[in-house]
Enzyme design. Structure first.
Site, PDB file in Angstrom:
ATOM      1  N   TYR A   1       1.108  -6.047   1.228  1.00 24.16           N
ATOM      2  CA  TYR A   1       0.912  -4.976   0.685  1.00 24.16           C
ATOM      3  C   TYR A   1       0.722  -5.012  -0.742  1.00 24.16           C
ATOM      4  O   TYR A   1      -0.106  -4.848  -1.618  1.00 24.16           O
ATOM      5  CB  TYR A   1       1.645  -3.668   1.261  1.00 24.16           C
ATOM      6  CG  TYR A   1       1.538  -2.263   0.548  1.00 24.16           C
ATOM      7  CD1 TYR A   1       0.163  -1.855   0.809  1.00 24.16           C
ATOM      8  CD2 TYR A   1       2.015  -1.845  -0.313  1.00 24.16           C
ATOM      9  CE1 TYR A   1      -0.106  -0.642  -0.005  1.00 24.16           C
ATOM     10  CE2 TYR A   1       2.036  -0.553  -1.134  1.00 24.16           C
ATOM     11  CZ  TYR A   1       0.830   0.033  -0.872  1.00 24.16           C
ATOM     12  OH  TYR A   1       0.370   1.222  -1.405  1.00 24.16           O
TER      13      TYR A   1
ATOM     14  N   SER B   1      -0.837   0.675  -6.549  1.00 25.89           N
ATOM     15  CA  SER B   1       0.400   1.098  -6.197  1.00 25.89           C
ATOM     16  C   SER B   1       1.225   0.271  -7.071  1.00 25.89           C
ATOM     17  O   SER B   1       0.999  -0.631  -7.627  1.00 25.89           O
ATOM     18  CB  SER B   1       0.786   0.928  -4.753  1.00 25.89           C
ATOM     19  OG  SER B   1       2.223   1.166  -4.529  1.00 25.89           O
TER      20      SER B   1
END
Length: 321
Positions: free
Chosen positions: A183, A158
């Protein structure tokens, strides 16, 4: 330092769909494993691969949910697996290896994002453990079945990797917890995994890629309160996506990982980070935006992470001793 991280002019872009990039590609006789292949962009990936002729195996933490989502789709089988449980990963891999089949494509699409501080045994931070270590163990355990001379491994990262490199001094966030930086670390790990796997596998013709699929509103946002998504400008008060954010549809979000897994334009390449169905450019050192951060494609950090991951999971398909 020279880099292969430059666009190759694929002919596709941010609005291309998974079906667009598969046009003219026949996957008959190919077998793909797609984690998370029953939800969000993973579901769209499964559908597109099946339409192109592939047989798709979907290991799922929620087997009944997966079977319901994939009902009526020929060429798919569902099995049980929880990426946050290394014993579950081992059991799935052993069942698959016992079938004697060969794997042509692995797409590591499952993941969790910005969850509250959560630990999995033996106390590892859940995003790093699930998004990275679970997939690391899965690919290494399945390695005997991965086809030499053409298989591809796709690690879904991502742009969130911009938030953090690997926190070598505190990978498990024992000293405070930031859900977005955690994350980011996990997504950086996804890229570094592909970088080193490609280095190890290229001599046998197995190539690996990582990618940013784009911004897509899917169940990945399950841990985010509506108020937070409104404040970030992702959705309005009615829960509708805001056009200025440029969110992709799920079929568009699935396109880059399908392109990574199948495109002839990537033959002879590997260890690269992709976005919008092309090779990504290097990201600027300061600030956010498009492209890949240098820390995510650093070969020394990739090798260091591989060794740490092998110690934690107890599996390394490339061990020499």
């Amino acid at each position: 330092m020279s880099t292969a991280q430059h666009k190759i002019g694929s002919g596709f872009g941010a609005t291309s769909t998974a079906d667009d990039v598969l046009e003219g590609i026949d996957l008959t006789g190919k077998l793909a494993i797609v984690t998370g292949g029953y939800s969000g962009i993973g579901l769209e990936t499964t559908r597109a691969l099946v339409r192109a002729g592939a047989h798709v195996v979907v290991p799922a933490r929620r087997r009944a949910t997966a079977e319901e989502a994939l009902a009526g789709l020929d060429g798919v089988e569902v099995d049980e697996m929880d990426l946050g449980d290394l014993e579950s990963v081992r059991a799935f891999a052993e069942r698959f290896l016992a079938s004697g089949r060969t794997i042509d494509i692995v797409i590591d699409s499952a993941g969790i994002m910005a969850c509250p501080e959560t630990r999995v045994e033996p106390g590892w931070e859940a995003q790093f453990a699930t998004n990275h270590l679970g997939h690391f163990a899965l690919v290494n355990r399945l390695w005997p079945a991965i086809a030499p001379g053409g298989a591809r491994i796709v690690s879904v990262s991502s742009r969130g990797h911009h938030n953090s490199g690997i926190r070598w001094n505190d990978i498990d966030w024992q000293d405070g917890y930031d859900k977005w930086q955690a994350y980011g670390q996990a997504k950086t790990a996804n890229v570094l995994f592909a970088v080193h796997l490609d280095r190890l596998g290229r001599d046998s013709g197995v190539r690996a890629f990582a990618l940013h699929p784009g911004g897509i509103l899917t169940p990945l946002q399950r841990h985010l309160p509506k108020r937070e998504m409104v404040e970030r400008g992702w959705i309005d008060e009615n829960g509708e996506p805001l056009d200025p954010q440029g969110f992709k549809t799920p079929p568009q979000g699935a396109a880059t990982q399908v392109w990574a897994a199948t495109s002839p334009a990537l033959d002879g390449l590997g260890g690269l980070y992709l976005e919008d169905c092309d090779v990504a450019e290097p990201a600027p050192e300061d600030g956010e935006g498009f492209g890949v951060k240098a820390w995510a494609v650093d070969p020394d950090q990739a090798a260091r992470l591989w060794e740490l991951s092998a110690r934690r999971t107890g599996v390394n398909a490339f061990a020499t001793d």
